[in-house]
Every structure is written in C-alpha cells, then in structure tokens.
Scaffold this active site. Structure first.
Site, PDB file in Angstrom:
ATOM      1  N   GLU A  56       0.822  -1.200   0.000  1.00  0.00           N
ATOM      2  CA  GLU A  56       0.000   0.000   0.000  1.00  0.00           C
ATOM      3  C   GLU A  56       0.866   1.264   0.000  1.00  0.00           C
ATOM      4  O   GLU A  56       0.561   2.240  -0.686  1.00  0.00           O
ATOM      5  CB  GLU A  56      -0.919   0.014   1.229  1.00  0.00           C
ATOM      6  CG  GLU A  56      -1.881  -1.170   1.295  1.00  0.00           C
ATOM      7  CD  GLU A  56      -1.323  -2.324   2.113  1.00  0.00           C
ATOM      8  OE1 GLU A  56      -2.103  -2.953   2.842  1.00  0.00           O
ATOM      9  OE2 GLU A  56      -0.107  -2.607   2.030  1.00  0.00           O
ATOM     10  N   CYS A  90      -0.597   0.164   7.658  1.00  0.00           N
ATOM     11  CA  CYS A  90      -1.084   0.550   6.336  1.00  0.00           C
ATOM     12  C   CYS A  90      -2.548   0.984   6.375  1.00  0.00           C
ATOM     13  O   CYS A  90      -2.981   1.797   5.549  1.00  0.00           O
ATOM     14  CB  CYS A  90      -0.913  -0.604   5.360  1.00  0.00           C
ATOM     15  SG  CYS A  90       0.824  -0.943   4.971  1.00  0.00           S
ATOM     16  N   ALA A 160      15.843 -34.458  -6.366  1.00  0.00           N
ATOM     17  CA  ALA A 160      16.029 -34.595  -7.809  1.00  0.00           C
ATOM     18  C   ALA A 160      16.382 -36.046  -8.088  1.00  0.00           C
ATOM     19  O   ALA A 160      17.119 -36.674  -7.320  1.00  0.00           O
ATOM     20  CB  ALA A 160      17.134 -33.670  -8.301  1.00  0.00           C
ATOM     21  N   ARG A 218      22.068 -18.545  -4.042  1.00  0.00           N
ATOM     22  CA  ARG A 218      22.947 -17.746  -4.895  1.00  0.00           C
ATOM     23  C   ARG A 218      22.394 -17.478  -6.290  1.00  0.00           C
ATOM     24  O   ARG A 218      22.852 -16.559  -6.973  1.00  0.00           O
ATOM     25  CB  ARG A 218      24.328 -18.406  -4.985  1.00  0.00           C
ATOM     26  CG  ARG A 218      24.289 -19.843  -5.443  1.00  0.00           C
ATOM     27  CD  ARG A 218      25.598 -20.572  -5.112  1.00  0.00           C
ATOM     28  NE  ARG A 218      25.549 -21.972  -5.538  1.00  0.00           N
ATOM     29  CZ  ARG A 218      25.021 -22.945  -4.809  1.00  0.00           C
ATOM     30  NH1 ARG A 218      24.477 -22.676  -3.639  1.00  0.00           N
ATOM     31  NH2 ARG A 218      25.035 -24.198  -5.240  1.00  0.00           N
TER      32      ARG A 218
END
Length: 371
Positions: A56, A90, A160, A218
């Site tokens: 905002e 906000c 993986a 990284r």
C-alpha cells in the site's frame, strides 16, 4: 463491465504484483496493491522485501500526496496491517490519504491483525469489501497462512532424480565427494527459489559430509535460510572438513538429548555450529512442533538425503513435495524414495528437466506409486 468483474480484474493485477516478491518477502506474505479511479489505473505497488515498505505504501507513494482519492478504490491482496511492526500501519495510511473504497482479497491470519485492519478502515468510514479472489490469495500465501495458524512449520520436501528413479550414481559415496548434480541450471534456480521462500533448510549428516553443500540462494535475490543438520550426535567433524565460510548462513546441528556432552557434538560446535537437542522421535509431527518452538522456524525445506526424505514421507509430515526429474538414466545407484500419492498437482517443464509437485491434502485419494 459490472462492479464484480471490474473488482476481479484489478485484484488479479494486484495478485500478479504480489507474486513478484516470491523470493524476497519471507517470512512476510507476498502482497500487491492497485489504486484505481474511474476504472483506470492510478498507481500500483507490491511488498518488495522483508522489512521494507508494504504494498500500500509503495502504491500510494506514486501518487501526489494531495490527490483526491475519495472516489478511488485500493485493491489489496491481504488485509492492510493495523499494528506497528517494522513499518507503520497501512490501514492508517489508507485512511490518512482519504481512499474512499478498499477491496481486500483475504483477511490477515496474523493474530496481530486478524480483522483489526478492516475494522480500522470501516470505523473511519471507508467502504470495505472482503473476499474478492480470496481462494487465489490464500493459494499465493499458503505457507504464510500455515505459519500463522499451525503449531508446526510448513514442510516442503524436495529431491532430484533420474528418469529411472535414482538419486545418485553411488549408493555409498565417499565423504566430501561433492554433490552429484542430475538436473540443469533452470532446476537449480527453482531449488534456490524454494530456499528463499523458507526460513530453514534441513539435510542429514551424510548429505552434509558427502555433498558439503552451501544450501544458499545464490541463483535468486532472496536471503539464504538457516541451515539445519540432523544427526544422531555420534558423527564427529572430520579433520579435513572445509572450515565454515565467514558469510555462510547460521548452521545448527539437531541431535537427540542422549548425545548431549559427547565429543562428536563438541567437534561440530568448534567448527561453528550451534547445538540443539530435540526430545521427540526425529521427523514425527511431535518433533516438528518441538523444532518450531525451539528454532522459531516457520517454513522448512527438506533437501536430503534419501533416508530423511523417506522418514518425512512415512510420517506424512510434509505439506508440499517437489520432485525434479532429469531425462537422464543412471541404471544403478541410490534409489529415490517411493510414495503413495495422487496424480501430480503440477507437471511443469523446467529447462531440460520436469518438475512434479504434490500437496499433502491430495494424499490418501486415488493413490498411485511414485518410484
């Protein structure tokens, strides 16, 4: 265009903006804000990074401070905050700038807000509508919602594997061999993005000794999570193990209470690790509750190895599972974990590899085997 469809159109834009903070806002939520007048865009902004200005603020800064916003609408993906944290409230800003209408996608599950921001706006005479694209907003910040409403961290399990179901070409790799990367650069970036959206990352002692991983972000702009190494407490730090890098993230050895005072733990403490004893059986629901209470970690990414991944699966203490699969075959090596799951929620090409994503709430229905 009617009011409802117009609201949905602008809220979709706010959600698109919010998603830009996916690498940099955690442990804050991703939030976007669009300010509209006469169904035309006046300004937009998003929460760019933890501790920085909220959505905002960034949107309203783009408008002249004397602009009349009494007939304008602010579309915000999450209830405006009502408390003083790292930034001012906000809700107060929207009132002070005289915004006449605020459309909120979802209430903030944070107990410090939890309806108080909406109440503050309405008490000031602002027309507030809540629930526009609420499910989409909840989905975007699912980790944050969990962190605010559960007593254990959000757990993402990731590995993986080759197309024929192996994690590594070697069943028992030598210490300090280094990681055996199977997938490509795009998959690595996905992994680093996952790290940036968690405040903790967990691997087992064998993965730590063999891969000597940095466990950092990284490849993306977000901060690196705290590193946690799970051990029974009886494995000492090898004399040849690389010293802790000066700029490496905080690293903690998690061990059983029975190992307290042992020489092995002392060697890792000398290396630079903090030591934390947890009493509950490792990776069970009770262990994760204790883990969060002791470490303050709201979302943890579990990256290895095979034994730890299988334990998380067996205890069903994961919330989301990411499997990156390379088209390469290995024919032999360390078997990938197996799990009973439903059909993948997502199947997405990632460079030359494929990403499969499952959610725990899909489990137990129409089960198939991933192996």
């Amino acid at each position: 265009m009617n009011s409802a469809s117009s609201d949905a159109r602008w809220m979709r834009r706010a959600l698109e903006l919010a998603e830009r903070g996916r690498f940099t806002t955690w442990p804050n939520p991703m939030v976007g804000c669009v300010v509209v007048g006469n169904d035309s865009l006046l300004a937009e902004g998003w929460h760019r990074a933890f501790g920085k200005a909220h959505a905002e603020v960034n949107a309203l800064l783009a408008l002249d401070e004397h602009a009349d916003l009494s007939r304008a609408t602010a579309y915000v993906t999450l209830e405006p905050c009502s408390h003083v944290g790292k930034t001012p409230p906000c809700a107060d800003l929207l009132v002070r700038r005289g915004v006449g209408r605020v459309v909120v996608a979802m209430a903030d599950p944070n107990p410090l807000v939890a309806g108080k921001g909406i109440e503050r706006l309405r008490d000031a005479g602002v027309d507030v509508q809540v629930g526009c694209l609420e499910s989409e907003a909840n989905e975007l910040n699912r980790r944050f919602v969990h962190a605010m409403t559960a007593n254990r961290p959000w757990v993402t399990l990731k590995w993986a594997q080759s197309s024929d179901g192996f994690l590594d070409p070697e069943v028992e790799a030598a210490p300090q061999r280094g990681g055996a990367a199977l997938t490509g650069p795009a998959a690595r970036r996905h992994t680093h993005g996952l790290r940036a959206s968690h405040d903790g990352i967990l691997v087992g002692m064998n993965t730590w000794l063999v891969d000597v991983p940095s466990l950092t972000t990284r490849d993306v702009p977000g901060p690196s999570p705290k590193r946690f190494i799970l051990s029974r407490g009886d494995t000492p730090c090898p004399a040849s193990f690389p010293p802790k890098a000066v700029d490496s993230p905080p690293t903690t050895l998690l061990h059983t209470s029975s190992a307290v005072g042992g020489e092995a733990l002392g060697s890792w403490e000398d290396w630079g690790m903090d030591l934390v004893a947890l009493n509950a059986p490792a990776l069970t629901p009770e262990w994760w509750i204790e883990f969060r209470k002791v470490t303050g970690t709201s979302a943890c990414l579990v990256e290895g190895g095979a034994e730890i991944a299988q334990a998380v699966l067996n205890h069903e203490t994961w919330d989301e599972l990411h499997v990156l699969e390379t088209p390469r075959t290995l024919s032999k090596g360390l078997d990938a974990p197996s799990i009973d799951v439903t059909t993948a929620l997502e199947t997405t090409p990632v460079g030359s590899d494929v990403l499969y994503v499952w959610r725990q709430d899909m489990n137990h229905a129409n089960r198939t085997i991933l192996a």
